[in-house]
Design an enzyme around this catalytic site. Structure first.
Site, short mmCIF file in Angstrom:
data_model
loop_
_atom_site.label_atom_id
_atom_site.label_comp_id
_atom_site.label_asym_id
_atom_site.label_seq_id
_atom_site.Cartn_x
_atom_site.Cartn_y
_atom_site.Cartn_z
N ARG A 1 -1.62 -8.42 13.26
CA ARG A 1 -2.38 -9.10 12.23
C ARG A 1 -3.77 -9.36 12.80
O ARG A 1 -4.04 -10.40 13.40
CB ARG A 1 -1.68 -10.42 11.90
CG ARG A 1 -2.32 -11.19 10.75
CD ARG A 1 -1.55 -12.48 10.52
NE ARG A 1 -2.20 -13.27 9.50
CZ ARG A 1 -3.34 -13.91 9.68
NH1 ARG A 1 -3.95 -13.88 10.83
NH2 ARG A 1 -3.87 -14.58 8.67
N SER B 1 5.37 -13.31 3.95
CA SER B 1 5.04 -14.69 4.27
C SER B 1 5.30 -15.58 3.06
O SER B 1 4.81 -15.26 1.96
CB SER B 1 3.56 -14.82 4.64
OG SER B 1 3.30 -14.22 5.88
N LYS C 1 -3.84 -24.46 10.77
CA LYS C 1 -3.33 -25.01 9.52
C LYS C 1 -4.32 -24.90 8.36
O LYS C 1 -3.93 -24.78 7.21
CB LYS C 1 -2.90 -26.47 9.68
CG LYS C 1 -4.04 -27.46 9.72
CD LYS C 1 -3.51 -28.88 9.55
CE LYS C 1 -4.66 -29.85 9.67
NZ LYS C 1 -4.31 -31.20 9.26
#
Lengths: 203, 203
Positions: free
Chosen positions: B30, B99, B128
């Site tokens: 990724r 995901s 986050k």
């Protein structure tokens, strides 16, 4: 060649539909700011206008999106999959276009199995920082001499420059802002297409 | 799950090779800052370590790169090709991971033909802002209850949290910085894997 940021705030599909109705033969969808899902949605929205015009749709860089949405091919750069890999994924019938910025690029594209070449930027363009300095008409002539593939000129091509790039050997032209940013995209596309037709008669 | 920006300046392939030798079963590549050509080159460099470990390599978002480089599958998000489209391109044998950030996402993933789900972020993570607020263990439990697919927990998973996520129903865990940023990536991966093995014995 699309850039949704150059439509002066107008809907890209509407601008392209007008250009397609004026005779544009192919659209390269090149929307680097979109994520994959949004690129798929845009492709789906655009395809009816492409099909109605009997034109072709090529997706920049994304062979998977081209396959998933049944587009007509992909357009590749030096930053994309190598053309031979794209050909293996796409099969023999879909189109592969390759951006070339030098005579050496053109030789590579032909060897890699591309169907056509987009060569430039021939002239200065507002996007020149992204594509490098103009290559000029002499470089276009040299590329033409060794390119066995159809070759389109790109970069600063306006209707009154079409005759010069056709005389230098281009088979046609590609445009971004000259169409997308025009007050009347259909008229702008029509003027380019008329100049190309005139250039074909003359050369 | 890779992020070449989180290796503390070390070569990503070397860090991953160490983790693979410690027993990591799959790598999701990724690397959003790489262009397609560089992603292909990185995939080629990584594949020998993957194969030597008998592990799997999934490419984030790019079904074309996965197909071109013969990787084992793709990992998709809500911003990617829909799972059903990816399945059509990849065929029945390659893996499709998805995901999921909510219980509703999990239902969609299962319906779309995914092979497994990566659910999170369960805990707060340094990333986050990119993935949203932590979903927590209760949400993980609810996702588990309706998910017919293997489910991996992600997001702030450290070795001492593995027992809790396994108790909540995770089949395994995925990590980014916990492995990539560790002073000893092999030891960090080994500690996670040992905790997962212990969790499997207990639940």
């Amino acid at each position: 060649v699309t850039d949704g940021g150059q439509t002066a705030g107008r809907d890209l599909v509407q601008v392209l539909s007008a250009a397609l109705q004026a005779g544009v033969r192919a659209v390269q969808l090149r929307e680097k700011t979109l994520d994959t899902r949004d690129l798929c949605r845009l492709t789906e929205r655009l395809l009816p206008s492409i099909r109605a015009a009997g034109a072709r749709l090529l997706i920049n860089d994304r062979a998977d999106v081209a396959l998933a949405l049944h587009a007509d091919g992909v357009h590749l750069t030096r930053r994309s999959l190598p053309p031979a890999e794209a050909r293996r994924l796409l099969g023999p019938d879909r189109l592969i276009g390759v951006s070339c910025h030098s005579v050496a690029d053109v030789a590579d594209a032909a060897a890699g199995g591309a169907d056509f070449v987009v060569f430039g930027p021939v002239y200065e363009t507002p996007s020149k920082l992204r594509y490098g300095p103009p290559v000029g008409l002499d470089s276009l002539r040299r590329a033409r001499a060794l390119c066995p593939l159809p070759l389109l000129a790109i970069g600063g091509i306006t209707a009154d420059r079409v005759a010069a790039v056709m005389e230098a050997g281009a088979d046609g032209v590609a445009a971004i802002s000259a169409v997308l940013s025009a007050a009347d995209p259909a008229a702008a596309a029509g003027a380019l297409l008329s100049a190309v037709a005139a250039g074909r008669r003359d050369h």
